[in-house]
Design a protein around this motif. Sequence first.
Motif, PDB file in Angstrom:
ATOM      1  N   MET A 234       6.536   4.934  14.887  1.00 54.27           N
ATOM      2  CA  MET A 234       5.586   5.385  15.908  1.00 54.27           C
ATOM      3  C   MET A 234       4.311   4.549  15.795  1.00 54.27           C
ATOM      4  O   MET A 234       3.714   4.481  14.744  1.00 54.27           O
ATOM      5  N   GLY A 235       3.904   3.953  16.872  1.00 56.40           N
ATOM      6  CA  GLY A 235       2.662   3.192  16.834  1.00 56.40           C
ATOM      7  C   GLY A 235       2.805   2.002  15.912  1.00 56.40           C
ATOM      8  O   GLY A 235       3.903   1.577  15.561  1.00 56.40           O
ATOM      9  N   HIS A 236       1.697   1.473  15.490  1.00 57.09           N
ATOM     10  CA  HIS A 236       1.724   0.293  14.622  1.00 57.09           C
ATOM     11  C   HIS A 236       0.944   0.597  13.359  1.00 57.09           C
ATOM     12  O   HIS A 236       0.022  -0.115  12.991  1.00 57.09           O
ATOM     13  N   TYR A 237       1.273   1.727  12.739  1.00 55.16           N
ATOM     14  CA  TYR A 237       0.572   2.139  11.529  1.00 55.16           C
ATOM     15  C   TYR A 237       0.471   1.014  10.513  1.00 55.16           C
ATOM     16  O   TYR A 237       1.436   0.279  10.285  1.00 55.16           O
ATOM     17  N   ASN A 238      -0.696   0.921   9.874  1.00 61.53           N
ATOM     18  CA  ASN A 238      -0.824   0.093   8.681  1.00 61.53           C
ATOM     19  C   ASN A 238      -0.385   0.934   7.501  1.00 61.53           C
ATOM     20  O   ASN A 238      -0.804   2.096   7.368  1.00 61.53           O
ATOM     21  N   LEU A 239       0.468   0.392   6.662  1.00 57.80           N
ATOM     22  CA  LEU A 239       0.865   1.085   5.435  1.00 57.80           C
ATOM     23  C   LEU A 239       0.259   0.321   4.266  1.00 57.80           C
ATOM     24  O   LEU A 239       0.514  -0.864   4.101  1.00 57.80           O
ATOM     25  N   VAL A 240      -0.560   1.024   3.503  1.00 59.41           N
ATOM     26  CA  VAL A 240      -1.298   0.369   2.417  1.00 59.41           C
ATOM     27  C   VAL A 240      -0.836   0.998   1.101  1.00 59.41           C
ATOM     28  O   VAL A 240      -0.798   2.232   0.988  1.00 59.41           O
ATOM     29  N   ASP A 241      -0.468   0.177   0.132  1.00 59.65           N
ATOM     30  CA  ASP A 241       0.061   0.771  -1.102  1.00 59.65           C
ATOM     31  C   ASP A 241      -1.062   1.429  -1.919  1.00 59.65           C
ATOM     32  O   ASP A 241      -2.256   1.199  -1.672  1.00 59.65           O
ATOM     33  N   ALA A 242      -0.655   2.263  -2.904  1.00 61.44           N
ATOM     34  CA  ALA A 242      -1.607   3.142  -3.588  1.00 61.44           C
ATOM     35  C   ALA A 242      -2.775   2.399  -4.261  1.00 61.44           C
ATOM     36  O   ALA A 242      -3.937   2.791  -4.058  1.00 61.44           O
ATOM     37  N   PRO A 243      -2.528   1.322  -5.025  1.00 65.18           N
ATOM     38  CA  PRO A 243      -3.670   0.665  -5.666  1.00 65.18           C
ATOM     39  C   PRO A 243      -4.673   0.100  -4.646  1.00 65.18           C
ATOM     40  O   PRO A 243      -5.891   0.188  -4.835  1.00 65.18           O
ATOM     41  N   LYS A 244      -4.128  -0.424  -3.534  1.00 64.97           N
ATOM     42  CA  LYS A 244      -5.009  -0.986  -2.507  1.00 64.97           C
ATOM     43  C   LYS A 244      -5.789   0.137  -1.808  1.00 64.97           C
ATOM     44  O   LYS A 244      -6.952  -0.040  -1.417  1.00 64.97           O
ATOM     45  N   ALA A 245      -5.142   1.300  -1.644  1.00 67.15           N
ATOM     46  CA  ALA A 245      -5.814   2.444  -1.012  1.00 67.15           C
ATOM     47  C   ALA A 245      -6.996   2.895  -1.862  1.00 67.15           C
ATOM     48  O   ALA A 245      -8.050   3.263  -1.348  1.00 67.15           O
ATOM     49  N   LYS A 246      -6.815   2.834  -3.185  1.00 67.99           N
ATOM     50  CA  LYS A 246      -7.916   3.192  -4.103  1.00 67.99           C
ATOM     51  C   LYS A 246      -9.059   2.182  -3.923  1.00 67.99           C
ATOM     52  O   LYS A 246     -10.222   2.554  -3.781  1.00 67.99           O
ATOM     53  N   GLN A 247      -8.689   0.911  -3.857  1.00 70.31           N
ATOM     54  CA  GLN A 247      -9.709  -0.147  -3.773  1.00 70.31           C
ATOM     55  C   GLN A 247     -10.460  -0.122  -2.431  1.00 70.31           C
ATOM     56  O   GLN A 247     -11.687  -0.172  -2.389  1.00 70.31           O
ATOM     57  N   LEU A 248      -9.707   0.015  -1.334  1.00 69.74           N
ATOM     58  CA  LEU A 248     -10.347  -0.095  -0.017  1.00 69.74           C
ATOM     59  C   LEU A 248     -11.000   1.206   0.448  1.00 69.74           C
ATOM     60  O   LEU A 248     -12.063   1.194   1.052  1.00 69.74           O
ATOM     61  N   PHE A 249     -10.321   2.332   0.184  1.00 68.00           N
ATOM     62  CA  PHE A 249     -10.810   3.598   0.776  1.00 68.00           C
ATOM     63  C   PHE A 249     -11.242   4.608  -0.278  1.00 68.00           C
ATOM     64  O   PHE A 249     -11.633   5.713   0.050  1.00 68.00           O
ATOM     65  N   ASP A 250     -11.071   4.270  -1.552  1.00 64.25           N
ATOM     66  CA  ASP A 250     -11.354   5.177  -2.654  1.00 64.25           C
ATOM     67  C   ASP A 250     -10.509   6.464  -2.549  1.00 64.25           C
ATOM     68  O   ASP A 250     -11.014   7.570  -2.724  1.00 64.25           O
ATOM     69  N   ILE A 251      -9.242   6.291  -2.216  1.00 64.50           N
ATOM     70  CA  ILE A 251      -8.334   7.439  -2.123  1.00 64.50           C
ATOM     71  C   ILE A 251      -7.341   7.360  -3.281  1.00 64.50           C
ATOM     72  O   ILE A 251      -6.719   6.318  -3.492  1.00 64.50           O
ATOM     73  N   GLU A 252      -7.235   8.478  -4.034  1.00 63.10           N
ATOM     74  CA  GLU A 252      -6.294   8.537  -5.160  1.00 63.10           C
ATOM     75  C   GLU A 252      -4.988   9.131  -4.663  1.00 63.10           C
ATOM     76  O   GLU A 252      -4.974  10.255  -4.163  1.00 63.10           O
TER      77      GLU A 252
END
Length: 339
Positions: A234-252
């Motif tokens: 659905m759509g063109h979601y970006n899928l970002v892996d966990a370590p990158k999510a921590k680095q870019l968005f500060d999400i654990e």
Amino acid sequence: MSYVTAKNLTKRFGDNTVFENVDFTIEKGEFITLLGPSGCGKSTLLRSLTGLNPIDGGEIWVNGENITQQTPQERGIGMVFQSYALFPNMTVEENVAFGLKMKNMASGDIQREVAKVIELVELKGREKHYPHQLSGGQRQRVALARALVVKPRILLLDEPLSALDAKIRKHLRQQIRDIQKEMDLTTIFVTHDQEEAMIMSDRIFLMDKGEIVQAGTPEEIYTQPANEFVAGFMGHYNLVDAPKAKQLFDIETNWKVAIRPESIYVKEAGRQYGSHISAPQTGVIKNHQLLGNVIRYQVDVDDCELTVDLLNRSSERLLDAGSKLELLFNLNEIQPVSA
Ligand SMILES: Nc1ncnc2c1ncn2[C@@H]1O[C@H](COP(=O)(O)OP(=O)(O)OP(=O)(O)O)[C@@H](O)[C@H]1O
């Protein structure tokens, strides 16, 4: 109680199990779309409901009645295929009347019912035409009229629009939806076109490899994808892996996170942003695609390639490859998705 209930449906062709233990319920008057990639089992599931492809296990109930053992004729299910399947040697009205003749309806009643349905699908004036004298869209409306005239309990539509050009397709899909609502007709529609599913459906059943991986309203499926497959489809979601999510968005998280291209913004100088907007990250444009009202950029952010959709406003110039920009992420719209 639901109008249609499927319990543990299983279908095999030889040793190819197309689906196993599929369950779903559908309410009276609902417009359901089976959506999924080629070969995932959409048509087989639809044909199983009609009895054209007998199932190997499970039960199908319609309006409190177990129809699993009934013949296709007894089930009261109408079907329209991509390929029209009209009788070439019969006129429009003869094609439409065929099902009623088979039921031995009196000829005066047949004439009245056929005229009503021909009017409904906007084919008045074409009654005496043969299929080869009609356009693709008109032929598909004859096929629709033929399915509707016998007043089915359920209407099944297997990619009825895929052979038509874009303009006719848009018109006919609206027409099908209008008729379906007017008749309060429980309908299951098969497509692999995500946009068509979003526009037409009350609910979408998204299928992958014989499984319904998510069932929900178009809004739910689009904004809350159940897993990576749904996000990718659905759509063109970006899928970002966990370590990158921590680095870019500060999400654990232990999962990948999904963010839609339209939930990423370019920082505007002097503008205040709320707490749901991330700290800026510098990106470098790799390339762009012009999609009419939207410009889709591929942007590299610290070795993570992201798709970013920006509105194509006349006041803004197209950014060249190599340009730098400050990206902001809407944290409310970033979500972890399971594999
Ligand atoms: N009559 C048949 N005999 C044997 N295998 C079949 C038959 N019909 C379908 N299959 C197999 O069942 C699987 C599902 O096919 P199906 O046509 O239901 O998929 P689909 O999702 O409708 O695909 P598409 O969007 O391409 O039409 C495929 O592996 C296909 O090869």
